[in-house]
Design an enzyme around this catalytic site. Structure first.
Site, PDB file in Angstrom:
ATOM      1  N   SER A  40       0.799  -1.231   0.000  1.00  0.00           N
ATOM      2  CA  SER A  40       0.000   0.000   0.000  1.00  0.00           C
ATOM      3  C   SER A  40       0.828   1.275   0.000  1.00  0.00           C
ATOM      4  O   SER A  40       0.325   2.333  -0.399  1.00  0.00           O
ATOM      5  CB  SER A  40      -0.945   0.017   1.209  1.00  0.00           C
ATOM      6  OG  SER A  40      -0.213  -0.049   2.422  1.00  0.00           O
ATOM      7  N   ASP A  56      -2.933   8.527   7.862  1.00  0.00           N
ATOM      8  CA  ASP A  56      -3.781   7.677   8.698  1.00  0.00           C
ATOM      9  C   ASP A  56      -2.868   6.993   9.710  1.00  0.00           C
ATOM     10  O   ASP A  56      -1.747   7.438   9.922  1.00  0.00           O
ATOM     11  CB  ASP A  56      -4.605   6.689   7.855  1.00  0.00           C
ATOM     12  CG  ASP A  56      -3.740   5.763   6.991  1.00  0.00           C
ATOM     13  OD1 ASP A  56      -2.554   5.573   7.314  1.00  0.00           O
ATOM     14  OD2 ASP A  56      -4.258   5.223   5.990  1.00  0.00           O
ATOM     15  N   HIS A  65       0.002   5.085   7.135  1.00  0.00           N
ATOM     16  CA  HIS A  65       0.629   5.642   5.942  1.00  0.00           C
ATOM     17  C   HIS A  65       0.987   7.115   6.097  1.00  0.00           C
ATOM     18  O   HIS A  65       0.159   7.905   6.548  1.00  0.00           O
ATOM     19  CB  HIS A  65      -0.314   5.479   4.741  1.00  0.00           C
ATOM     20  CG  HIS A  65      -0.769   4.080   4.519  1.00  0.00           C
ATOM     21  ND1 HIS A  65      -1.968   3.598   5.023  1.00  0.00           N
ATOM     22  CD2 HIS A  65      -0.183   3.050   3.867  1.00  0.00           C
ATOM     23  CE1 HIS A  65      -2.100   2.336   4.676  1.00  0.00           C
ATOM     24  NE2 HIS A  65      -1.026   1.976   3.981  1.00  0.00           N
TER      25      HIS A  65
END
Length: 354
Positions: free
Chosen positions: A40, A329, A332
């Site tokens: 991600s 978040d 990340h």
């Protein structure tokens, strides 16, 4: 000059500096394309059409992206994949290979195969679920055939042989599969598990080489113990950095570095490069005010302590200015953080690829 105006001027200067970050390639060399694999941190939207909780093609993700679009990037704006191709002067964004509107001309300068939730450990990709690294390699081989149809066999081979291959994985293996789910603790301790991860990373490098890649870089694992969600889950009431998780990341990084050095000796004309992200990111987290940030122990989304992917959604509030936060978040970083990292780090290593 009044203090307020001076402060605004300094911030504007810093923003312009970040926006104009470039990577200088030594004379006589070129990087015609970039190919990205992993999780991600570098995914630009390959998970959008998957049935998985590891996706973020909804607000507030993308709130600072072009047109405030939630594109599937796990941040408020651009991610390292985009910043890399931009700094190399190739293009502004690195499109996901799974994008159904991908144009033939997009293929020529490279695409992204990364998938949020993926890991070197095959089990990690099953847990998310995500597109495994083996499947990402298969997508690249499919891409290669499409590229040949667009530019011809000879040009396609040149683009691939001279393109920059970047791999970012390992965080989900350590943080989720080993520590959170504890599934792998039945078979391994952290020493043997990081050996296991390094073997899979080495095998993936061999797969990329067999598919034509020659300039191949692997980002090491970040300081996972200082990521907001890990502080919340294992950092105690004060949410301190979890030394055990950081040590695990460093243990893996050392083994990955050694594995790549050994493998390069057996793969003719290969450039296998270990890229340290651990120490640069840790420096930002520990000395965040030096970089102009105000918050480093929680993210901008919601409470910032646990919200990530589906927990970070349109029903939770976000901070007023993500540029003041190291993290977007609970897992990340923000685009602002990435902007401090990507171009300087790759500039440090670029000659090793060429």
């Amino acid at each position: 000059m009044p203090l307020l105006h001076f402060t605004i001027a300094v911030k504007l200067f810093l923003c312009l500096q970040l926006a104009s970050s470039t990577i200088n390639i030594p004379p006589g060399y070129s990087v015609p394309a970039v190919f990205v694999f992993g999780d991600s941190i570098v995914d630009t939207g390959n998970n959008n059409n998957l049935i998985t909780q590891a996706k973020c093609n909804y607000p507030p993700y993308g709130r600072d992206f072009l047109g405030q679009q939630a594109t599937g990037r796990f941040s408020n704006g651009r991610v390292p994949s985009d910043l890399l191709v931009d700094a190399l002067g190739i293009k502004e964004f690195l499109p996901p290979y799974a994008n159904l509107s991908l144009r033939p001309k997009d293929l020529i300068t490279g695409v992204n195969f990364a998938s949020g939730g993926a890991g070197f450990d095959p089990l990690t990709s099953q847990l998310a679920p995500a597109i495994s690294l083996e499947e990402q390699l298969g997508m690249f081989i499919e891409y290669s055939k499409k590229l040949e149809e667009v530019v011809g066999v000879a040009r396609a081979k040149f683009i691939i042989a001279n393109g920059l291959f970047m791999v970012a994985a390992g965080s989900n293996d350590i943080a989720n599969t080993f520590y959170l789910a504890k599934i792998r603790q039945i078979q391994f301790n952290i020493d043997s598990y990081t050996d296991f991860m390094a073997r899979y990373a080495s095998a993936f490098a061999e797969g990329l080489y067999a598919a034509g890649g020659r300039r191949i870089g692997f980002f090491g694992a970040p300081p996972l113990g200082c990521v907001p969600s890990q502080r919340t889950l294992a950092g105690g009431i004060e949410r301190v950095c979890v030394n055990e998780y950081n040590a695990a990341a460093e243990l893996f990084n050392g083994k990955l570095h050694t594995a790549l050095d050994q493998l390069q000796t057996s793969l003719p004309n290969s450039k296998l490069v270990y890229v340290d992200i651990y120490h640069p990111l840790l420096d930002i987290i520990q000395n965040y005010r030096k970089y102009g940030f105000e918050v480093a122990d929680r993210g901008c989304c919601g409470s910032g302590k646990i919200e990530v992917t589906f927990l970070c959604n349109k029903f939770v509030k976000t901070c007023n200015d993500p540029n003041k936060f190291v993290f977007w978040d609970s897992f990340h970083p923000t685009e602002a953080t990435y902007s401090y990292l990507v171009a300087p780090i790759i500039q440090k290593y670029i000659s090793n690829f060429l």
